[in-house]
Design a protein around this motif. Sequence first.
Motif, PDB file in Angstrom:
ATOM      1  N   ASP A 161     -21.440 -39.505 -59.564  1.00  0.00           N
ATOM      2  CA  ASP A 161     -20.214 -38.866 -60.020  1.00  0.00           C
ATOM      3  C   ASP A 161     -19.951 -37.620 -59.185  1.00  0.00           C
ATOM      4  N   ASN A 170     -17.819 -35.100 -59.595  1.00  0.00           N
ATOM      5  CA  ASN A 170     -17.732 -33.852 -60.358  1.00  0.00           C
ATOM      6  C   ASN A 170     -19.117 -33.329 -60.732  1.00  0.00           C
ATOM      7  N   ASP A 171     -20.011 -34.230 -61.152  1.00  0.00           N
ATOM      8  CA  ASP A 171     -21.381 -33.818 -61.480  1.00  0.00           C
ATOM      9  C   ASP A 171     -22.077 -33.236 -60.254  1.00  0.00           C
ATOM     10  N   VAL A 187     -20.737 -31.779 -57.582  1.00  0.00           N
ATOM     11  CA  VAL A 187     -20.200 -30.460 -57.222  1.00  0.00           C
ATOM     12  C   VAL A 187     -20.665 -29.395 -58.215  1.00  0.00           C
ATOM     13  N   GLN A 188     -20.574 -29.694 -59.514  1.00  0.00           N
ATOM     14  CA  GLN A 188     -20.960 -28.707 -60.519  1.00  0.00           C
ATOM     15  C   GLN A 188     -22.438 -28.340 -60.420  1.00  0.00           C
ATOM     16  N   THR A 234     -13.630 -24.331 -57.339  1.00  0.00           N
ATOM     17  CA  THR A 234     -13.790 -25.769 -57.122  1.00  0.00           C
ATOM     18  C   THR A 234     -12.431 -26.441 -57.295  1.00  0.00           C
ATOM     19  N   LEU A 256     -11.016 -30.185 -57.362  1.00  0.00           N
ATOM     20  CA  LEU A 256     -11.257 -31.627 -57.396  1.00  0.00           C
ATOM     21  C   LEU A 256     -10.124 -32.327 -58.138  1.00  0.00           C
ATOM     22  N   PRO A 309      -8.503 -35.206 -60.526  1.00  0.00           N
ATOM     23  CA  PRO A 309      -9.099 -35.924 -61.651  1.00  0.00           C
ATOM     24  C   PRO A 309      -9.385 -37.380 -61.285  1.00  0.00           C
TER      25      PRO A 309
END
Length: 369
Positions: A206, A208-209, A211-212, A231, A233, A235
Motif C-alpha cells: 500500500d 499510503n502505508d 509513505v506514512q 505528503t 498523495l 486517493p
Amino acid sequence: MSNLPETVNLDTIANNLNDAVFMVNREMEVVWLNQKAEEFFHTTFKKAQGEKIAELTAITKLNDLLSEVYEQQTALKCSYEEASVKVKRFDERYFFKIAINPVFHQEKLWGALVQLTDVTRFHEMEKIKTDFVSIVSHEFRTPLTTIIVGVEMLKEGMLGDLTPRGKEVLEAIGADCERLNRLIDNLMELSRIESGTIYVEAEPTDVNDLVQEAVRPLKIQSEKQGIELITDLPPELPPVAADFNKSVWVLANLVGNAMRYTDPDGTITVRVRQRGKRMFFSVQDTGSGIPKEHQDKIFRKYVQVSGPGRKGAGGVGLGLAIAKDIVMAHGGEIWVDSEVGKGTTFTFTFPVYQGSESVTLPDAEQEGG
C-alpha cells in the motif's frame, strides 16, 4: 625510429591484445573479432561472422549499450558499474569492463568497436574489501550498543543528577552514537548488496502505508528544525510491487537527506503519482540545491556533496548508493533534479503491482556465457 616489420599488421597487433575485441555493424552482427575473443567465447572467425554479438557472448546488456552508442553516435559514457558484466565460463567467473566506440564510414555511422577488458582481479579485491567492511561493522556494533545504553542511563539520571552542561555533553555523545549506528547499518547493508545475498521480496504494498511509515519518525525532527513536511498523495492509488521495509528505508533516507540541506521555514514535499504501470515517488525540498557538476556523482559510493547549506555531520556517502541498488533491484529507476539556491527533487519509480511476483536482488554485474 625504425619501421614496423612487414609481417606486423593490424591483425597481428589486435591478436596480441589481452582484451577481447569485436567489430559489429549497425545490426549488431559480428563482422570481425580478434584471437582473444575467439579463445574466450569458444568460437572461430568463420563461425562468428554474422552472429549477433549479444547471442555469441551471452551478454544481453550489449544490446542496450550498443543502442545507446548508435543513438548518441559517441563513445559509450556510463559509470564503471553500468559498463561491467560478469561472465561464467566452465564454472569460472570472469568480470569484464565494456568499452564501445562508434565506427564511421564516409561520415556515416557504420557500426562499432566493442572491447571487453578483463577486470576479474579488481573485482576479487573489491570482494575482499567488502568482506572486511562487513566484519569490522559487526565488531563495532557490540561496543557501540554498550555506549548507547550507558548514555541513556546517564540521561535518565539513573547514576545521579547532571548539570546542564553535562546534559549538553551527553546529548552530543548520543547524537554521535546515532550517527555511528546509521553508518554501521549502511555499511552492513552495502556489504549484503555487493555480496548478492540481499533479497527483495516484491509484494503488493500500500503506497499510503509506505509513505506514512517513512515520514512518521521524521515529523518530530522536522518540527524541531522548523521545516514543514508535506505528503501529497492522490486517493485510491493501486499497490506497488515492493519490499515494504526496504522501500520505506529508501524514502526515509531521501527525506532525511533533504532535511540536512533545508533551512528553517523551508518545506519538504513527498509526492506520489501514477503514470501507467509505474509509480513515481518524489522528495522535493526548498534547500540549498546541488551543483550541476556533482549531480552525476551523488549515487556513487562514498561521494558526499558539501556546501554552505549542509547541516550536521551526515554520513560517509553510502545512503544514495544503497538506495539506487534497492530501487534498481525492484526494476525501478532513481534520479535527481536540482538547482543551486532553489532546491532539489529526488525521484524514484516502482512498478505497479500486477500479480504474484518475487524479486531477488542480482549481482551488480550480469552473468552470461
